[in-house]
Scaffold this motif. Structure first.
Motif, PDB file in Angstrom:
ATOM      1  N   SER A   1       0.816  -1.207   0.000  1.00 19.05           N
ATOM      2  CA  SER A   1       0.000   0.000   0.000  1.00 19.05           C
ATOM      3  C   SER A   1       0.849   1.255   0.000  1.00 19.05           C
ATOM      4  O   SER A   1       2.035   1.235   0.359  1.00 19.05           O
ATOM      5  N   PRO A   2       0.242   2.390  -0.376  1.00 18.75           N
ATOM      6  CA  PRO A   2       0.945   3.677  -0.272  1.00 18.75           C
ATOM      7  C   PRO A   2       1.437   3.945   1.142  1.00 18.75           C
ATOM      8  O   PRO A   2       2.475   4.559   1.341  1.00 18.75           O
TER       9      PRO A   2
ATOM     10  N   LYS B   1       5.268   4.949   2.352  1.00 17.37           N
ATOM     11  CA  LYS B   1       5.619   6.102   3.171  1.00 17.37           C
ATOM     12  C   LYS B   1       6.580   5.688   4.292  1.00 17.37           C
ATOM     13  O   LYS B   1       7.476   6.440   4.667  1.00 17.37           O
ATOM     14  N   LYS B   2       6.369   4.476   4.821  1.00 20.35           N
ATOM     15  CA  LYS B   2       7.277   3.971   5.854  1.00 20.35           C
ATOM     16  C   LYS B   2       8.672   3.725   5.273  1.00 20.35           C
ATOM     17  O   LYS B   2       9.690   4.040   5.889  1.00 20.35           O
TER      18      LYS B   2
ATOM     19  N   ALA C   1       9.884   5.257   2.773  1.00 24.61           N
ATOM     20  CA  ALA C   1      10.464   6.556   2.429  1.00 24.61           C
ATOM     21  C   ALA C   1      11.323   7.107   3.552  1.00 24.61           C
ATOM     22  O   ALA C   1      12.360   7.729   3.323  1.00 24.61           O
ATOM     23  N   LYS C   2      10.907   6.859   4.777  1.00 28.84           N
ATOM     24  CA  LYS C   2      11.626   7.398   5.932  1.00 28.84           C
ATOM     25  C   LYS C   2      12.990   6.739   6.138  1.00 28.84           C
ATOM     26  O   LYS C   2      13.807   7.224   6.910  1.00 28.84           O
ATOM     27  N   LEU C   3      13.236   5.618   5.453  1.00 35.57           N
ATOM     28  CA  LEU C   3      14.516   4.917   5.589  1.00 35.57           C
ATOM     29  C   LEU C   3      15.598   5.547   4.727  1.00 35.57           C
ATOM     30  O   LEU C   3      16.783   5.298   4.937  1.00 35.57           O
ATOM     31  N   HIS C   4      15.203   6.326   3.702  1.00 35.89           N
ATOM     32  CA  HIS C   4      16.158   7.003   2.814  1.00 35.89           C
ATOM     33  C   HIS C   4      17.205   6.016   2.278  1.00 35.89           C
ATOM     34  O   HIS C   4      18.415   6.188   2.483  1.00 35.89           O
TER      35      HIS C   4
ATOM     36  N   LYS D   1       0.332   4.305  -7.270  1.00 31.65           N
ATOM     37  CA  LYS D   1      -0.647   4.997  -6.431  1.00 31.65           C
ATOM     38  C   LYS D   1       0.065   6.029  -5.548  1.00 31.65           C
ATOM     39  O   LYS D   1      -0.407   7.155  -5.373  1.00 31.65           O
ATOM     40  N   TYR D   2       1.218   5.633  -4.987  1.00 36.18           N
ATOM     41  CA  TYR D   2       1.965   6.546  -4.122  1.00 36.18           C
ATOM     42  C   TYR D   2       2.445   7.758  -4.915  1.00 36.18           C
ATOM     43  O   TYR D   2       2.366   8.905  -4.467  1.00 36.18           O
ATOM     44  N   ILE D   3       2.948   7.510  -6.133  1.00 37.43           N
ATOM     45  CA  ILE D   3       3.425   8.600  -6.979  1.00 37.43           C
ATOM     46  C   ILE D   3       2.287   9.563  -7.297  1.00 37.43           C
ATOM     47  O   ILE D   3       2.431  10.779  -7.227  1.00 37.43           O
ATOM     48  N   GLU D   4       1.136   8.987  -7.666  1.00 41.09           N
ATOM     49  CA  GLU D   4      -0.004   9.823  -8.012  1.00 41.09           C
ATOM     50  C   GLU D   4      -0.431  10.687  -6.821  1.00 41.09           C
ATOM     51  O   GLU D   4      -0.740  11.869  -6.974  1.00 41.09           O
TER      52      GLU D   4
END
Length: 448
Positions: free
Chosen positions: A74-75, A79-80, A82-85, A433-436
């Motif tokens: 899921s998006p 997001k989780k 994303a926080k790991l960079h 979906k996340y990109i959108e």
């Protein structure tokens, strides 16, 4: 570095890919890196708060029910992540989690390294007995996936040669998976404990135990070993066969043992936790394998570290590991296996000689060297990576392009197998979906 390891198989499943991933993560952390393992959930997993392990939603694999297939990313999950960079994406397998890692790499401009662990041409029989996916298709699939990576890692020269034949053009580094020698050393296991464990399987101190350890499956050719047992038991009454492991081939193997009327001398111990596997090597007097589907054969090195002489079938994958009559015994045809095993069982001097040489060899296959070698590959990839940070503000055409590339990464699976195709594309759909969503909010790559 922040490193993401993506694998479709991990503990509590016992296999070479899971072991290699665990070892690599441990060594990279010891070098000061942040490592996260992305893998499917597993109902058999009883561990809580696994260090750096991120379990993704999953379902049983359609063709091999002991394995899990990652689904529905899921998006919120993205997001989780994303926080790991993440600086590097390192895929260990080529299916659900591998496709997810590949899609993340393409969408967000994170360089990807891939380790090719599995010779898929030896596994196509699991999918409708090879009628749906052929060996040629597995070659194409492997080529497409590996050529997406910036650089590839092969555990042996055999694997590298195969990838070159498939048409892989990216740099391929030969880096054997190292092991933690201490985990298997005989000196770390009191004899009293070993004898007690033997006794729990109906084995006494006088029994000469032929050990088979690993996944029970058709491609492992354990049936060849079982077929040799009647001759061995006839000539060595105290011999016993101990099979540690589980898998889709167990029922057929048990049936074979029954038909040969040797059930009283063959023990199926079942699968054991990986953190306890070292003590099960101590139960054997010799270690035997008839498999020619290995990419490296970690169990050979583990058995050597445990001080066991080895009998193995001739194959390219063991050429750099087992030197005949020096670090083990190699047999070429199945009908000679019984003779080779009996030769070692009856010759204590030769058995000790092989065990000593094997232990010395195992000392050189260290986990530390493995971790540093892979770290060097990462550094090289980051230094030469030319792709600038990709903006998340992608056009609809660009988004659909990512979707199509993810679709192609599962190779040209026939349209009639729509269920598998649909499952494989869910990772790509989540990224899209996340990109959108980010586009609607004016997000950029830096937000990821």
């Amino acid at each position: 570095m922040n490193i993401g390891l993506f694998t479709d198989t991990y503990f509590p499943q016992i296999n070479g890919v899971g072991t290699s991933t665990y070892t690599l993560a441990k060594e990279l952390r010891s070098l000061g890196h942040n490592v996260y393992i992305f893998t499917p959930t597993d109902p058999k997993n009883v561990l809580e708060n696994e260090q750096g392990v991120i379990r993704m939603p999953s379902m049983p694999c359609i063709f091999i029910h002991q394995y899990r297939f990652g689904v529905v990313y899921s998006p919120k999950t993205l997001k989780k992540i994303a926080k790991l960079h993440l600086d590097i994406i390192h895929t260990q397998t080529e299916f659900s989690l591998g496709i997810f890692g590949k899609t993340l790499s393409k969408a967000f401009g994170i360089p990807m390294v891939h380790t090719y662990h599995t010779m898929y041409e030896d596994y196509v029989h699991y999918i409708v007995n090879g009628a749906l996916i052929t060996k040629s298709m597995s070659h194409s699939f492997s080529r497409i996936f590996c050529n997406f990576a910036r650089e590839c890692i092969a555990p042996t020269a055999k694997v590298k040669d195969s990838l070159l034949q498939y048409g892989v053009t990216k740099p391929i580094h030969i880096i054997p998976t190292g092991i933690n020698i201490d985990k298997f050393r005989k000196t770390n296991y009191p004899m009293a404990d070993t004898l007690k464990l033997r006794s729990s399987f109906g084995l006494n101190q006088n029994h000469k135990v032929i050990l088979v350890l690993g996944r029970i499956a058709k491609e492992k050719s354990i049936d060849v070993i079982v077929n040799s047992m009647p001759e061995i038991f006839q000539n060595e009454p105290d011999a016993r066969l101990l099979i540690v492991g589980d898998g889709p081939g167990r029922a057929a193997l048990e049936k074979q043992v029954n038909s040969l009327e040797i059930t009283n001398r063959v023990v199926f111990a079942g699968a054991k936790p990986w953190n306890e596997i070292g003590k099960y090597y101590q139960l054997g007097d010799i270690f035997v394998s008839a498999s020619i589907s290995e990419t490296q054969g970690l169990t050979f090195v583990e058995a050597m570290a445990a001080g066991l002489p080895i009998v193995a079938k001739k194959d390219e994958s063991i050429e750099g590991v087992i030197k005949n009559d020096e670090t083990g015994i190699v047999f070429e045809t199945d009908d000679t296996l019984a003779i080779k095993i009996l030769d070692i069982l009856k010759d204590n001097k030769k058995r000790n000689y092989l065990a000593k040489n094997g232990a010395v060899f195992a000392e050189n296959i260290s986990a530390e060297v493995f971790g540093k070698s892979v770290e060097t590959v990462y550094k090289n990839v980051l230094e030469t990576y030319e792709g600038s940070a990709m903006q998340l503000h992608l056009s609809h055409h660009g988004i659909q392009g990512i979707y199509r590339r993810a679709e192609c990464s599962l190779i040209k699976i026939k349209r009639k197998n729509r269920k598998l195709k649909h499952i494989a594309l869910k990772p790509a759909k989540a990224v899209i979906k996340y990109i959108e969503d980010k586009n609607e909010n004016g997000g950029t790559h830096n937000d990821f």
